[in-house]
Scaffold this motif. Sequence first.
Motif, PDB file in Angstrom:
ATOM      1  N   LEU A  55       0.839  -1.200   0.000  1.00  0.00           N
ATOM      2  CA  LEU A  55       0.000   0.000   0.000  1.00  0.00           C
ATOM      3  C   LEU A  55       0.878   1.255   0.000  1.00  0.00           C
ATOM      4  O   LEU A  55       0.512   2.280  -0.585  1.00  0.00           O
ATOM      5  N   GLY A  56       2.035   1.169   0.662  1.00  0.00           N
ATOM      6  CA  GLY A  56       2.971   2.291   0.661  1.00  0.00           C
ATOM      7  C   GLY A  56       3.456   2.607  -0.748  1.00  0.00           C
ATOM      8  O   GLY A  56       3.584   3.779  -1.125  1.00  0.00           O
ATOM      9  N   TYR A  82       9.412  13.630  11.169  1.00  0.00           N
ATOM     10  CA  TYR A  82       9.111  12.227  10.868  1.00  0.00           C
ATOM     11  C   TYR A  82      10.203  11.635   9.974  1.00  0.00           C
ATOM     12  O   TYR A  82      10.687  10.519  10.221  1.00  0.00           O
ATOM     13  N   SER A  83      10.592  12.369   8.931  1.00  0.00           N
ATOM     14  CA  SER A  83      11.619  11.882   8.004  1.00  0.00           C
ATOM     15  C   SER A  83      12.943  11.649   8.722  1.00  0.00           C
ATOM     16  O   SER A  83      13.594  10.619   8.538  1.00  0.00           O
ATOM     17  N   LEU A  84      13.353  12.607   9.559  1.00  0.00           N
ATOM     18  CA  LEU A  84      14.601  12.474  10.307  1.00  0.00           C
ATOM     19  C   LEU A  84      14.553  11.273  11.251  1.00  0.00           C
ATOM     20  O   LEU A  84      15.532  10.527  11.381  1.00  0.00           O
ATOM     21  N   LEU A  85      13.402  11.082  11.904  1.00  0.00           N
ATOM     22  CA  LEU A  85      13.244   9.967  12.841  1.00  0.00           C
ATOM     23  C   LEU A  85      13.336   8.631  12.114  1.00  0.00           C
ATOM     24  O   LEU A  85      14.011   7.695  12.578  1.00  0.00           O
ATOM     25  N   ALA A 189       7.354  -1.584   6.031  1.00  0.00           N
ATOM     26  CA  ALA A 189       6.508  -0.396   5.857  1.00  0.00           C
ATOM     27  C   ALA A 189       7.375   0.861   5.857  1.00  0.00           C
ATOM     28  O   ALA A 189       7.174   1.776   5.054  1.00  0.00           O
ATOM     29  N   ILE A 190       8.371   0.878   6.752  1.00  0.00           N
ATOM     30  CA  ILE A 190       9.317   1.996   6.774  1.00  0.00           C
ATOM     31  C   ILE A 190      10.124   2.006   5.482  1.00  0.00           C
ATOM     32  O   ILE A 190      10.395   3.059   4.898  1.00  0.00           O
ATOM     33  N   GLY A 191      10.508   0.807   5.014  1.00  0.00           N
ATOM     34  CA  GLY A 191      11.241   0.698   3.756  1.00  0.00           C
ATOM     35  C   GLY A 191      10.455   1.269   2.591  1.00  0.00           C
ATOM     36  O   GLY A 191      11.016   1.926   1.707  1.00  0.00           O
ATOM     37  N   PRO A 343       3.054   2.359  13.847  1.00  0.00           N
ATOM     38  CA  PRO A 343       1.656   2.795  13.712  1.00  0.00           C
ATOM     39  C   PRO A 343       1.514   4.116  12.961  1.00  0.00           C
ATOM     40  O   PRO A 343       0.604   4.273  12.136  1.00  0.00           O
ATOM     41  N   ILE A 344       2.423   5.072  13.224  1.00  0.00           N
ATOM     42  CA  ILE A 344       2.381   6.361  12.520  1.00  0.00           C
ATOM     43  C   ILE A 344       2.607   6.144  11.029  1.00  0.00           C
ATOM     44  O   ILE A 344       1.923   6.737  10.182  1.00  0.00           O
ATOM     45  N   THR A 345       3.564   5.289  10.696  1.00  0.00           N
ATOM     46  CA  THR A 345       3.865   5.002   9.292  1.00  0.00           C
ATOM     47  C   THR A 345       2.678   4.331   8.609  1.00  0.00           C
ATOM     48  O   THR A 345       2.320   4.678   7.473  1.00  0.00           O
ATOM     49  N   ILE A 346       2.053   3.374   9.291  1.00  0.00           N
ATOM     50  CA  ILE A 346       0.885   2.686   8.727  1.00  0.00           C
ATOM     51  C   ILE A 346      -0.231   3.690   8.447  1.00  0.00           C
ATOM     52  O   ILE A 346      -0.852   3.674   7.371  1.00  0.00           O
TER      53      ILE A 346
END
Length: 426
Positions: A55-56, A82-85, A189-191, A343-346
């Motif tokens: 979905l990403g 968010y990007s830096l984290l 998901a992060i990937g 969860p934030i990424t999802i």
Amino acid sequence: MLKTKEALVTAFALFSLFFGAGNLILPPLLGFKSGELWWLVAIGFCLSAVFVPILGILAYAKLQGTIFDFGKKVSPTFSLVYSLLVYAISISLPSPRTASVTHEIAIAPFFQTSSLLTSIVYFILVFIFVLNRSKILSIIGKLLTPAIILILLLIIGCTIFSFDISFGNTVFTNPFTGGILEGYQTFDAIGAVVVGGVIIVSINIRHHSLPYDNKKALIRKAGWWAGLGLLLIYSGLIFTGSLMHGQFDADVSRTALLSGISIKTLGNTANMFLSVLVSLACFTTAVGIVTGTADFMQHLFKGSKQAYLLTAITGCVLGVIMGQFNVGYIIAVALPALMFIYPITIILILLNVVPTQLASPIVFRAVVITTIIFSIPDFLGAIPSLALKEGAFSFIPLQQYSMGWVLPALAVFILANGVAKKQMNK
């Protein structure tokens, strides 16, 4: 014919993107512990490790942008933080894990050297390749993935036809959510958020004259094909692990189980070959993560070469520090960060996939803030040193499954859309 061929090529690229060698160690042990409920664990695992990442990619196809675009409707500041984290987590955990996997699978069984030495040599080589951006990596990558897939299919096939179809008892209190949470550890998901844009850029360069809708259709088709491939491999490895319940000690490690299964099914020679392939694939993954992070920092500092160099050095130093620890320790350390950021990424992926009229800036802000708030208990609960009182957050629905953010995010999504609709009708 061209469209089908392009879709297959893109699907293979996506599969390679997500099918990191570190991910190989997760499904077999998950199956080993799941017993007769392997199928329920597999559904949960594939939900967070396959469905959400794909979905990403579909979100990227819709946005045609970068990682900044995923959170820009919340605010530019949020998007930057968010990007830096995400990049900080990437070079601190999944990148060092590749060195740890390499040591446990390919070095420790054959050489009496320390994990620290492996980690130092490993990241010196990573640093050299990051600075030189060698094309050898992409060439090796194209050969590695098919070879690993072939060996894994042989392992899965040999297991199915050589071992009795019998299962042990599951150790999971809730197999479905256990599978979902283990899927977090793939970092897929992060990937998707971090490097999914590479696929979009490649398609735009190769097919710059292709209409937007055609590009989106191409990515969508390739995404689902890649997802099907991941689903089959992951499910097959979980099923394989579930059939090994009587073959290994209950406390067997992830890397030892993968090596043990390959020896039992294909013999020592194939296991050595698999060890070399997994190590090379781990190496390309580490180079990709460090390079991607350095590129991001260089762009952030207006093309500064010093920013690129310092980030590469920092990424490799962190790799040496964390990479000397065993895989199990790195996975345990990663858990609190994943319980917060995943969860934030999802949510960001889902909000960028749904129709635009259902994801206005108001909805984005409300749902993301809610997810952040209700992810904090999961984050705190994953830190052993805090020793939170059991059931401290039990009043939150699904909190006992580490999914306390799900229903609040859904409720706020519905309410925020109702508010947004009223504002539009005024």
